[in-house]
Enzyme design. Structure first.
Site, short mmCIF file in Angstrom:
data_model
loop_
_atom_site.label_atom_id
_atom_site.label_comp_id
_atom_site.label_asym_id
_atom_site.label_seq_id
_atom_site.Cartn_x
_atom_site.Cartn_y
_atom_site.Cartn_z
N SER A 158 7.70 -6.03 10.50
CA SER A 158 7.48 -5.47 11.83
C SER A 158 8.02 -6.41 12.92
O SER A 158 9.22 -6.67 12.97
CB SER A 158 6.00 -5.16 12.03
OG SER A 158 5.78 -4.43 13.20
N ASP A 182 10.40 -2.69 7.80
CA ASP A 182 10.07 -1.79 8.91
C ASP A 182 10.01 -2.54 10.24
O ASP A 182 8.93 -2.69 10.83
CB ASP A 182 8.76 -1.03 8.67
CG ASP A 182 8.77 0.32 9.39
OD1 ASP A 182 9.84 0.97 9.43
OD2 ASP A 182 7.73 0.73 9.93
N HIS A 252 3.78 2.46 8.23
CA HIS A 252 4.34 1.16 8.61
C HIS A 252 4.10 0.13 7.50
O HIS A 252 5.01 -0.60 7.11
CB HIS A 252 3.66 0.72 9.91
CG HIS A 252 4.40 -0.33 10.67
ND1 HIS A 252 5.76 -0.34 10.85
CD2 HIS A 252 3.94 -1.43 11.35
CE1 HIS A 252 6.12 -1.38 11.59
NE2 HIS A 252 5.02 -2.05 11.90
#
Length: 451
Positions: A158, A182, A252
């Site tokens: 992330s 991601d 996610h």
């Protein structure tokens, strides 16, 4: 008197042993820290095969204080993302363990929980640049102790993906590899390359997208970008907000679970270069001739086998699908169906493979397939597991509309070709499929003229 002298001698030794056994752990904060807001503080927890479960807190400036580490070995940095509730990432211990099982390396878990734990996401985004500068300075100290930039691998989750990018840019793109799981989308989408991860940040950048319609980044960011299940909604994740926080983070977080699967040898997910997810599902992108004898790239840790050709190709988008839980990998077949009905038929096909007491299922239902007389309809069949020796095949045809008349699909020939394993295709001829009824047949190897 003798006992007292013995204890006096033993005490310093005991103290030293206790000191040696101190294991540093990831910062454990809570929601109150996030509400108040945390200032950036970076802790570097180092692990090797000799201390795989006992973290050593590294000095940022004096690595001579840690003579047990060999900095000429490959080093992998693990960098987490936004921590809105302050808790440690649940995956960090498992990821460390699997990395060390793969290679004799240094694993450095970058604990920037203080700085990532903040209800103000914008403040955390600001801290990504500062974290990048901090890690850059540390890597330069590593170089002074024998580390090579090309042997450094950064795994960023992330926001951690963009932190990795900032480090790579600071070091002129000379670090060996960045794996971005991601990468965060909010506040990074639409920004120039210098304000986010991009392919120039390392010698090789591989990216996984699993939540591009919410918390993740939509556009390609690496030399190769993997779009699992299209890059958005992941199978098995909640579809409505009534599922609570799982609805917000499941897609996610799936990126990390998929990467863990690629590390532990459970199975391999082959990815196919394609312009879109729809074209991939339609079976339009099943050729990997451009990769030569290596075939299609696989997602995850072992994609470095394709590194040189991918770097030369520039940015490559690839797609693959997964199961709802681990093992996530699926097995792909090219399926070709020819009918001899006079009228065109539209519908869905479910295929089952049977062998050695196991059953694998593939449902081709992303859109109604069109079947025409004496015309080969090419489909992508994705099975939930691999059957090494197929003994029987079950087929079911449906239209998806219970109000319509019951159709029959008169199959002249069906052919199944394994896409990831070199073996003769399986065929079956002259099958009558009645809508909604499963038919099981014994396949044979296709005749040479048919493939």
């Amino acid at each position: 008197m003798f006992l007292w002298q013995y204890l006096t001698l033993l005490l310093p030794i005991t103290v030293q042993i206790c000191k040696a056994q101190i294991c540093e752990e990831f910062s454990d904060l809570d929601i109150s820290h996030a509400i108040i807001g945390t200032s950036l503080e970076i802790r570097l927890l180092a692990y090797t095969r000799d201390n795989a479960t006992c973290g050593t807190l590294l000095s940022h400036t004096d690595l001579s204080a840690h003579p047990q580490f060999n900095w000429s070995r490959p080093t992998t940095f693990v960098i987490h993302g936004y921590r809105p509730n302050g808790s440690p990432p649940i995956w960090v211990v498992e990821l460390t363990k699997l990395l060390l099982a793969r290679a004799d390396m240094n694993v450095i878990v970058v604990d920037w929980n203080r700085g990532a734990a903040n209800v103000n996401y914008l403040k955390t985004v600001e801290n990504t640049h500062k974290a990048g500068d901090n890690l850059t300075a540390f890597i330069k100290v590593m170089q002074e102790h024998g580390a090579s930039l090309s042997s450094i691998h950064m795994i960023g989750v992330s926001l951690g993906a963009h932190v990795s990018g900032f480090v790579g840019a600071n070091l002129n793109g000379l670090i060996g590899r960045i794996t971005a799981l991601d990468p965060a989308g909010p506040q990074f989408t639409g920004t120039p390359p210098e304000d986010r991860l991009d392919p120039t940040d390392a010698q090789f950048v591989d990216v996984l997208h699993t939540d591009m319609d919410a918390l993740g980044f939509r556009e390609p960011l690496g030399h190769i970008d993997f779009y699992a299940n299209g890059g958005a909604d992941q199978p098995g994740c909640p579809k409505t907000i009534f599922s609570g926080t799982s609805y917000l983070k499941c897609d996610h977080q799936r990126s990390v679970l998929l990467f863990l699967d690629s590390l532990n040898w459970r199975c391999v997910s082959t990815a196919y270069p394609c312009a879109s997810y729809k074209a991939f599902l339609d079976g339009d992108c099943l050729s990997c001739d451009r990769f030569g004898a290596a075939g299609c790239p696989v997602f995850g840790y072992d994609v470095t086998k394709w590194r040189d050709v991918l770097v030369k190709m520039g940015q490559t988008k690839t797609f693959f699908t997964t199961n709802t839980k681990s093992p996530f990998c699926r097995t792909n077949y090219r399926m070709e169906v020819m009918i001899w009905n006079e009228d065109v038929r539209f519908g869905y096909i479910t295929v089952k493979l049977h062998g050695n007491g196991k059953e694998a299922v593939a449902t081709i239902d992303h859109k109604p397939s069109e079947f025409k007389k004496y015309t080969e309809t090419k489909l992508l069949a994705q099975f939930d597991k691999d059957i090494q020796s197929v003994k029987k095949v079950s087929l079911k045809f449906s239209t998806g509309n219970v109000l319509k008349a019951k159709y029959k699909l008169r199959v002249l020939r069906i052919r199944l070709r394994h896409l990831e394993r070199e073996e003769r295709p399986l065929c079956r001829y002259d099958i009558l499929l009645q809508q909604g009824k499963e038919v099981t047949v014994k396949p044979i190897h296709c005749e040479e003229s048919n493939f």
